[in-house]
Design a protein around this motif. Structure first.
Motif: not given
Length: 236
Positions: A98-104, A162-169
């Motif tokens: 969650t923290a890294m998705r937030f930073l993304t 999906p936008q944030v999840k995909n960007q972190l991925k």
């Protein structure tokens, strides 16, 4: 006009204390070295799965060394690292998704605040032994970094999109393509060459690469790191 800044990418996860060390040193030296520092929030769990690697704390001898190594590095680099009391629960079980998705999301919407929010999350988990997994904890870190509560709440609501999840991925996959097997990873784009350096103990080598990147000779005579610039005044 002076020389064009060289581009460095730093792939990091706030779960990694060595990432914090590399982050702080590069933030201190970015003007001295004339670099454009691109911060890349990355998921260390994804890199470990892709590479087949495992956290050093999972190996008994490495785990013992880890504590003494980080204690000395903390003193040398003036970064206030203190082990969480319940290390295995905080680092190995709860994780940092969650923290890294937030930073993304911060990077996507408010990139000017990415450095400060990242630092505050590191301060929570690696200096004050505070949570970085629950929404109130993430919001508190963002607010302390200078983000309004309204901004932070809006970004937190986006971490499952999906936008944030995909960007972190995609960022994690990019680190893997460079050859990452852990974090931090610094990627230096110098002339027609790309150099991937793993860990926080390759900064002297990075200084050497930057010092010879322009024309094969020393960049303004700087092939060493010199005196450490003052540490960021982070409040405990």
């Amino acid at each position: 006009m002076g020389p064009v800044p060289r581009t460095l990418e730093l792939f990091y996860d706030v779960l990694s204390p060595y990432s914090w060390l590399a982050f702080e040193v590069l933030c201190r030296y970015k003007n001295i070295w004339n670099i454009s520092l691109q911060l890349q929030p990355t998921l260390i769990g994804g890199i470990l799965r892709e590479s087949g690697n495992q956290p050093p704390a999972m190996l008994p001898h490495k785990a013992v060394y880890l504590r003494s190594d980080l204690r000395l590095l903390s003193q040398h680099h003036q970064v206030p690292i203190h082990f969480p009391k319940d290390f295995f629960s905080v680092i190995l079980k709860k994780g940092s998704l969650t923290a890294m998705r937030f930073l993304t999301a911060v990077k996507m919407e408010h990139p000017e605040l990415l450095e400060k929010v990242s630092r505050e999350l590191w301060m929570r988990v690696w200096s004050r032994d505070e949570d970085i997994t629950e929404p109130p904890s993430i919001l508190a870190a963002a607010e302390k970094a200078g983000m309004s509560m309204e901004q932070a709440q809006e970004l937190l609501e986006r971490v499952s999109t999906p936008q944030v999840k995909n960007q972190l991925k995609e960022t994690t996959e990019a680190a893997c393509k460079y050859g990452a097997f852990g974090l931090p990873v610094t990627v230096a784009h110098l002339q027609d060459e790309t150099h991937m350096l793993f860990g926080s103990d390759r900064l002297e080598l990075l200084a050497h690469l930057l010092g010879t990147s322009d024309n094969g000779t020393s960049y303004r005579g700087e092939k060493w790191m010199g005196p450490v610039p003052p540490a960021v005044n982070a409040k405990l």
